[in-house]
Design an enzyme around this catalytic site. Structure first.
Site, PDB file in Angstrom:
ATOM      1  N   ASP A  64      24.591  23.737 -18.542  1.00  0.00           N
ATOM      2  CA  ASP A  64      25.098  24.905 -19.602  1.00  0.00           C
ATOM      3  C   ASP A  64      24.171  24.950 -20.679  1.00  0.00           C
ATOM      4  OD1 ASP A  64      26.419  26.498 -21.397  1.00  0.00           O
ATOM      5  OD2 ASP A  64      28.329  25.194 -21.615  1.00  0.00           O
ATOM      6  N   VAL A  65      23.601  26.037 -20.499  1.00  0.00           N
ATOM      7  CA  VAL A  65      22.503  26.240 -21.865  1.00  0.00           C
ATOM      8  C   VAL A  65      22.850  26.408 -23.006  1.00  0.00           C
ATOM      9  CG1 VAL A  65      20.614  26.963 -20.137  1.00  0.00           C
ATOM     10  CG2 VAL A  65      22.114  28.482 -21.257  1.00  0.00           C
ATOM     11  N   ASN A  91      15.610  31.893 -18.033  1.00  0.00           N
ATOM     12  CA  ASN A  91      16.173  33.163 -17.236  1.00  0.00           C
ATOM     13  C   ASN A  91      17.783  33.448 -17.556  1.00  0.00           C
ATOM     14  OD1 ASN A  91      16.621  35.222 -15.115  1.00  0.00           O
ATOM     15  ND2 ASN A  91      17.735  33.606 -14.435  1.00  0.00           N
ATOM     16  N   TYR A 159      24.095  42.573 -26.278  1.00  0.00           N
ATOM     17  CA  TYR A 159      23.238  42.448 -25.150  1.00  0.00           C
ATOM     18  C   TYR A 159      21.825  42.924 -25.906  1.00  0.00           C
ATOM     19  CZ  TYR A 159      20.524  42.131 -20.754  1.00  0.00           C
ATOM     20  OH  TYR A 159      19.738  41.666 -19.892  1.00  0.00           O
ATOM     21  N   LYS A 163      18.524  40.485 -26.860  1.00  0.00           N
ATOM     22  CA  LYS A 163      17.353  40.680 -26.217  1.00  0.00           C
ATOM     23  C   LYS A 163      16.054  40.898 -27.291  1.00  0.00           C
ATOM     24  CE  LYS A 163      18.338  39.371 -22.174  1.00  0.00           C
ATOM     25  NZ  LYS A 163      17.929  38.179 -21.518  1.00  0.00           N
TER      26      LYS A 163
END
Length: 254
Positions: A64-65, A91, A159, A163
Site C-alpha cells: 500500500d503506497v 505508477n 486528480y 498530477k
C-alpha cells in the site's frame, strides 16, 4: 532471489493491471529483474508466475503506497533480495468521481492526494535513499504523470491537483538527485487503453458540456516509452515526455 552484478533491478508500483502491468512486462522482456508492487496480491502473483514461466525474474510484493510502513517493508525486501535498485516506475494512482467539487466527499479528495502525491513521494523518497547509499551510486526514477498535469478535464480537481504536484516533485527530484547520480523523469500519458480507461471509448464529458467518445492508444506504447527512458545511461535524461493518442482532445482542448 539475488541479482548478479550485471542485472538491473526495477520496481513498478501499480503493477497488477493497466499501464503498470504493461511496463512490467516490457522491462521483463528487456532482461530486468522486476519487483511488482500493488495493493492486490493476486494479480501480482499471477504476473510473477507468468514471468517465471518464461524464465524472467519477477518478485511480487503486495504494498500500500499510502502507508509509510508498507513502503518501508517493500524497500527492505528489495534491498535484502537484490542489494540495490536501478529504476523506479512510480505508477500507482487513483481517480475520483467526476462531480462538482462541492458534491465530492472529502474522503475522495484525501484518497486521491494520499495515493497520487504522498504515495509517489514515499516511494521516491525510499528509492532516493537506497540509490544514494548503494554502490555504484545512482539510479532512475520515472513518475507517471498525466495530461492532467498540464490541463484539467471537467470536474477533476483532485486528480488534476495531484498530477500538478507530481510535476513539481519530479523537478525537485531531478535537481536534488544531481549530486548522487539519481535522475528523474515524468511521462504524461493521454488516453492509454486499460481496463479502467475503456469507458472513455463510450463517451467522456468535454469542456463544452457534451459527452463524446475519445480515441485511445495501446498501453504497450507507454511501456515502450518507459523502456526507452530506462535504457538510457544516467548521463542523459528525458525530463518530461507527453505521450498521447494522436487525435485525442488535448491540443485545442476546450
Amino acid at each position: 532471489m539475488n541479482a548478479t552484478t550485471s542485472t538491473k533491478i526495477a520496481l513498478v508500483t501499480g503493477a497488477g493491471s493497466g499501464i503498470g502491468r504493461a511496463v512490467a512486462l516490457g522491462l521483463l522482456s528487456d532482461g530486468w529483474n522486476v519487483v511488482l508492487a500493488g495493493r492486490r496480491a493476486e494479480p501480482l502473483q499471477a504476473l510473477a508466475a507468468e514471468a517465471q514461466a518464461r524464465d524472467q525474474a519477477a518478485l511480487a510484493v503486495p504494498t500500500d503506497v499510502t502507508s509509510p510502513d508498507s513502503v518501508e517493508a517493500l524497500f527492505a525486501t528489495i534491498e535484502r533480495s537484490f542489494g540495490r535498485l536501478d529504476l523506479l516506475f512510480n505508477n500507482a494512482g487513483v481517480n475520483a468521481p467526476a462531480v462538482a467539487m462541492d458534491e465530492l466527499p472529502l474522503e475522495k479528495w484525501f484518497d486521491v492526494l494520499n495515493t497520487n502525491v504522498t504515495g509517489v513521494y514515499l516511494c521516491a523518497r525510499a528509492a532516493f535513499g537506497l540509490m544514494r547509499r548503494q554502490s555504484p551510486q545512482g539510479g532512475r526514477i520515472i513518475n507517471n504523470g498525466s495530461i492532467s498535469a498540464h490541463t484539467p478535464r471537467p470536474f477533476t480537481a483532485p486528480y488534476t491537483a495531484s498530477k500538478h504536484a507530481v510535476s513539481g516533485l519530479t523537478k525537485a527530484l531531478a535537481l536534488d538527485g544531481r549530486a548522487f547520480n539519481i535522475v528523474a523523469s515524468q511521462i504524461d500519458i493521454g488516453n492509454a487503453l486499460t481496463e479502467l480507461s475503456e469507458r472513455m471509448t463510450r463517451g467522456v464529458l468535454q469542456a463544452n458540456g457534451t459527452v463524446a467518445p475519445e480515441p485511445m492508444m495501446d498501453a504497450k506504447h507507454v511501456a515502450d516509452a518507459v523502456r526507452q527512458i530506462a535504457a538510457m545511461p544516467l548521463q542523459a535524461n528525458v525530463l518530461n515526455m507527453t505521450l498521447m493518442a494522436s487525435t485525442m482532445p488535448y491540443v485545442g482542448r476546450g
